[in-house]
Design an enzyme around this catalytic site. Structure first.
Site, mmCIF file in Angstrom:
data_model
loop_
_atom_site.group_PDB
_atom_site.id
_atom_site.type_symbol
_atom_site.label_atom_id
_atom_site.label_comp_id
_atom_site.label_asym_id
_atom_site.label_seq_id
_atom_site.Cartn_x
_atom_site.Cartn_y
_atom_site.Cartn_z
ATOM 1 N N HIS A 225 2.415 -3.837 2.370
ATOM 2 C CA HIS A 225 3.479 -4.228 3.286
ATOM 3 C C HIS A 225 3.753 -5.726 3.305
ATOM 4 C CE1 HIS A 225 6.740 -3.151 5.785
ATOM 5 N NE2 HIS A 225 6.487 -4.232 6.479
ATOM 6 N N TYR A 229 7.352 -8.941 2.447
ATOM 7 C CA TYR A 229 7.762 -10.255 2.963
ATOM 8 C C TYR A 229 7.718 -11.306 1.868
ATOM 9 C CZ TYR A 229 7.490 -7.608 7.142
ATOM 10 O OH TYR A 229 7.700 -6.624 8.053
ATOM 11 N N HIS A 379 16.044 3.674 2.865
ATOM 12 C CA HIS A 379 15.780 2.448 3.615
ATOM 13 C C HIS A 379 15.507 1.265 2.687
ATOM 14 C CE1 HIS A 379 13.538 -0.635 5.710
ATOM 15 N NE2 HIS A 379 12.498 -0.340 4.965
ATOM 16 N N PHE A 380 14.528 1.411 1.767
ATOM 17 C CA PHE A 380 14.114 0.172 1.083
ATOM 18 C C PHE A 380 15.113 -0.252 0.009
ATOM 19 C CE2 PHE A 380 11.102 3.175 -1.178
ATOM 20 C CZ PHE A 380 11.642 3.040 -2.444
ATOM 21 N N HIS A 381 16.021 0.657 -0.360
ATOM 22 C CA HIS A 381 17.103 0.171 -1.233
ATOM 23 C C HIS A 381 18.067 -0.720 -0.439
ATOM 24 C CE1 HIS A 381 15.563 3.046 -4.186
ATOM 25 N NE2 HIS A 381 16.207 2.324 -5.075
ATOM 26 N N ARG A 442 10.955 12.201 -1.467
ATOM 27 C CA ARG A 442 11.223 11.114 -2.393
ATOM 28 C C ARG A 442 10.432 11.375 -3.681
ATOM 29 N NH1 ARG A 442 7.481 6.133 -0.139
ATOM 30 N NH2 ARG A 442 8.203 5.114 -2.037
ATOM 31 N N ARG A 443 10.604 10.580 -4.703
ATOM 32 C CA ARG A 443 9.802 10.597 -5.931
ATOM 33 C C ARG A 443 9.580 11.993 -6.475
ATOM 34 N NH1 ARG A 443 4.530 7.113 -4.280
ATOM 35 N NH2 ARG A 443 5.398 5.362 -5.332
#
Lengths: 568, 143
Positions: A225, A229, A379-381, A442-443
């Site tokens: 995680h 950042y 989300h992370f895209h 996912r995946r």
């Protein structure tokens, strides 16, 4: 904030190395992005096969994750950090250190690429054991990380010297941003190094038979995680330092920007358990504590949303805007000579939804509905695949242009890239997220089962969102092809300026910067709190993971019998 | 201005967090519990019915199937799921529910839930577990 306006001439060796740092990952990205698009076709059942054009689905998914999320971001972090340090500290990099760092990163990437391309490392970018990759995969990744550490170590004497020579001045904001990014990176890659060096590499070489899986996963997310950042902070540096200036205004508040970087330093690491809410072996209290701290790390992003919006409003007003929202339309959205504005604004539009959906993921029990579904990829895209990716694209081209002296060709096409990408993403990601709420994993190569009408597992309720995601994926792929075209045109163009003249546009602060006596001009108190929070939040979860009753032998991804027979 | 924005953001996040705690406490929507380390992983799937009629399903996730594959459960009654991984890491997600668990080698996961509507609920493996991951499906039949 002191503003530096003059160009900085990069030394010849560093110039060549920096060109490698920006160009190599963009070259690999062609494969990474290609397989992103092809995945949406598999997932919609348009391709119903385990491989396409010689590349397996899970092999390509591994390349997509490793190249896009690890290689590209690490190389860019180092390249942009090198640019920031030279430009703001007005000092050359140490040539040997620079050569060693870029060399290790490049060699490590190549060593890891071979098993991935041969299909010997179909373990995805999270490489969760007991799925096992070829040892070269782990060794290559280690060298990449070590190379990035060396770059960081090389900056520290430069920063110290600057501070000695500029008493009474806080370090430049961009330097603080990149420094915090790399302190977080260094700290969080230590648990990763423990996992890889003491568990995965000896186990993949057959020196040890079994390893503790929950412990390996906990160490991975201890890293995984804060990693986001490390992706995000260089983007924030661009938003704070370059964007306000390019948009025609000033940074609304430099102290707020400094506070943001320091809060990330404190809060970005003790949050990894929010990736493990659905796992056994941890007491609920610790999952809840990590949830609370994850909400805490959202605060600096809220401040960023506020400060960046206020800076843009100021820029719009400087450009003659009136009324409450008039500033929005006065911004140079489509100025082909200010590509950083286009790449930033498109990214900010994406990040609105990306940030909010991140809060959903962090939300402890709410995660039960969306964990490991398409919601997560959606989300992370909109974070790493949105603002972070676009800033990397925009700045990589800009740095390449400055380092070679070649002007960017196809400038109109260049600023179309981020908006087209944002359009595709606003189709792709919501489709993935709605699909996730309907239960799509996912995946997963869904074309072979859930999206194959002849399969007993066919899911009619997943058809619509999968097709919409493929449409979004096609638009994003088109945007990337245009970007590649701009690169090719730029490479083909003759140099018009002296090569290696670095220039980073730098906004002044509207509100005055902090005095050096302020706690916000110091690093040590914040580091101390960070260490304390890490110990408090991870001591018990690591102890609990170490209590796991049984260890596990390695498995190849295509074989249900273990690679090593272990007597029980 | 900055201070007001900061307070608003923090206040809103605090409110969200309280809502999550309320859902966990009052409605019982929670993350999986931590079983004591004495609970050892098991390698055979089975269904037990306790003396009071409560159904307990012991799932084993392995490359690339769940055992047991089809399980009948009563509508509206509490069901305890226990989950063990026989080889690599898997996931267990009961469609249209909050039952979302990781199957981790070496540890046992658990969750308690009810199915309020009769029907067939597909169980999807949602963690990549090797080349045939996409075929790993089981079914819960609520009657």
């Amino acid at each position: 904030m002191s503003t530096v306006r003059a160009n900085f001439q990069v030394a010849p060796l560093s110039r060549v190395l920096m060109i490698v740092e920006v160009a190599l990952p963009i070259l690999l990205l062609v494969l990474g992005i290609y397989h992103g698009f092809v995945q949406t076709l598999y997932r919609a059942g348009i391709i119903q096969s385990s491989s396409f054009a010689g590349l397996g689905y899970y092999q390509g998914l591994t390349l997509h994750g490793v190249i896009n999320a690890v290689v590209l971001t690490t190389f860019f972090g180092v390249a942009f950090g090198n640019a920031v340090m030279q430009y703001y500290l007005r000092q050359p990099l140490f040539p040997t250190v620079h050569l060693l760092s870029t060399g290790l990163m490049g060699i490590g990437t190549l060593i890891a690429a071979v098993p991935m391309l041969l299909g010997l490392a179909d373990v995805l970018y999270t490489f969760y054991p007991p799925l096992k990759a070829h040892p070269a995969f782990y060794i290559g990744a280690t060298l990449l990380v070590v190379g990035s550490w060396i770059a960081f170590f090389g900056w520290i004497p430069l920063i110290r010297r600057w501070m000695r020579e500029h008493p009474g001045q806080p370090i430049p904001l961009a330097v603080l941003g990149m420094l915090t990014a790399f302190i977080i990176w260094f700290a969080c890659t230590i648990p990763l190094a423990i996992e890889v060096l003491f568990m995965l590499i000896p186990w993949s070489l057959g020196w040890i038979d079994t390893i503790n899986i929950p412990l390996a996963r906990t160490l991975f997310w201890f890293f995984g995680h804060p990693l986001v950042y490390f992706w995000l902070l260089p983007t924030y540096v661009v938003y704070y330092v370059m964007l306000p200036k390019e948009a025609g205004g000033k940074l609304y508040s430099a102290p707020a920007a400094r506070l943001v970087f320091l809060l990330f330093l404190v809060l970005s690491i003790p949050v990894g358990l929010h990736h493990q809410y659905t796992e056994p072996g941890f007491e609920r209290f610790w999952k809840g504590l990590h949830a609370l701290l994850t909400f805490g790390v959202a605060i600096p992003s809220f401040i960023t949303a506020f400060t960046v919006a206020a800076s843009l409003e100021h820029a719009g007003v400087q450009r003659g805007a009136t009324g409450l929202f008039g500033w929005i339309w006065k911004l140079p959205w489509f100025d082909a000579n200010r590509p950083i504005v286009a790449y930033s604004l498109a990214g900010l539009l994406i990040f609105i939804l990306g940030g909010l959906t991140g809060l959903v993921n962090a939300s402890y029990n709410l995660n039960q509905t969306i964990h490991n579904t398409g919601f997560i990829s959606g989300h992370f895209h909109m974070t790493v695949g949105g603002p972070v990716f676009l800033i990397i694209l925009g700045l990589s081209l800009e740095l390449f242009s400055q380092l070679t002296g070649k002007p960017v060709r196809g400038r109109g096409w260049n600023i179309a890239v981020p908006y087209l990408w944002a359009l595709g993403l606003y189709i792709f990601s919501p489709a993935m997220m709605i699909g996730g709420l309907l239960g799509q994993p996912r995946r997963t190569n869904m074309g072979l089962s859930y999206l194959d009408p002849s399969s007993p597992h066919f899911r009619l309720d997943w058809v619509v969102t999968s097709y919409i995601a493929a449409i979004g994926g096609a638009i994003m792929f088109l945007a990337f092809l245009i970007y590649v075209g701009v690169w090719i045109a730029t490479i083909a163009a003759p140099a018009e300026k002296p090569a290696g003249l670095l220039y980073l546009s730098t906004a002044e602060s509207l509100h005055s910067d902090v005095p050096t006596t302020s706690i916000m001009a110091k690093l040590r108190p914040w580091l101390a709190i960070a260490v304390l929070l890490i110990i408090v939040s991870y001591w018990a979860p690591l102890r609990q993971a170490m209590r796991t009753p049984e260890n596990a032998p390695p498995y190849a991804p295509d074989n249900p019998t273990p690679a090593i027979q272990v007597k029980k | 201005m900055e201070r007001i924005a900061l307070m608003l953001a923090s206040g809103l996040l605090g409110l969200f967090f309280l809502a999550l705690l309320a859902a966990a406490r009052l409605q019982g929507i929670n993350v999986p519990p931590c079983l004591p380390p004495e609970v050892k992983p098991f390698s055979e799937g089975r269904v037990d019915t306790l003396p009071d009629g409560r159904r307990q399903v012991f799932y084993v996730a392995r490359m690339w199937r769940f055992e047991p594959e089809v399980v009948e459960v009563p509508v509206g009654k509490p069901i305890d799921v226990f989950l063990s991984a026989a080889d690599v890491t898997h996931g267990l997600y009961v469609s249209w529910t909050n039952v979302n668990l990781m199957a981790i080698p070496g540890a046992v996961n658990a969750y308690t839930f009810r199915l309020e509507k009769p029907g067939v609920y597909p169980i999807i493996c949602h963690e990549y577990c090797g080349s045939a991951h996409q075929n790993m499906v089981a079914y819960l039949v609520a009657k």
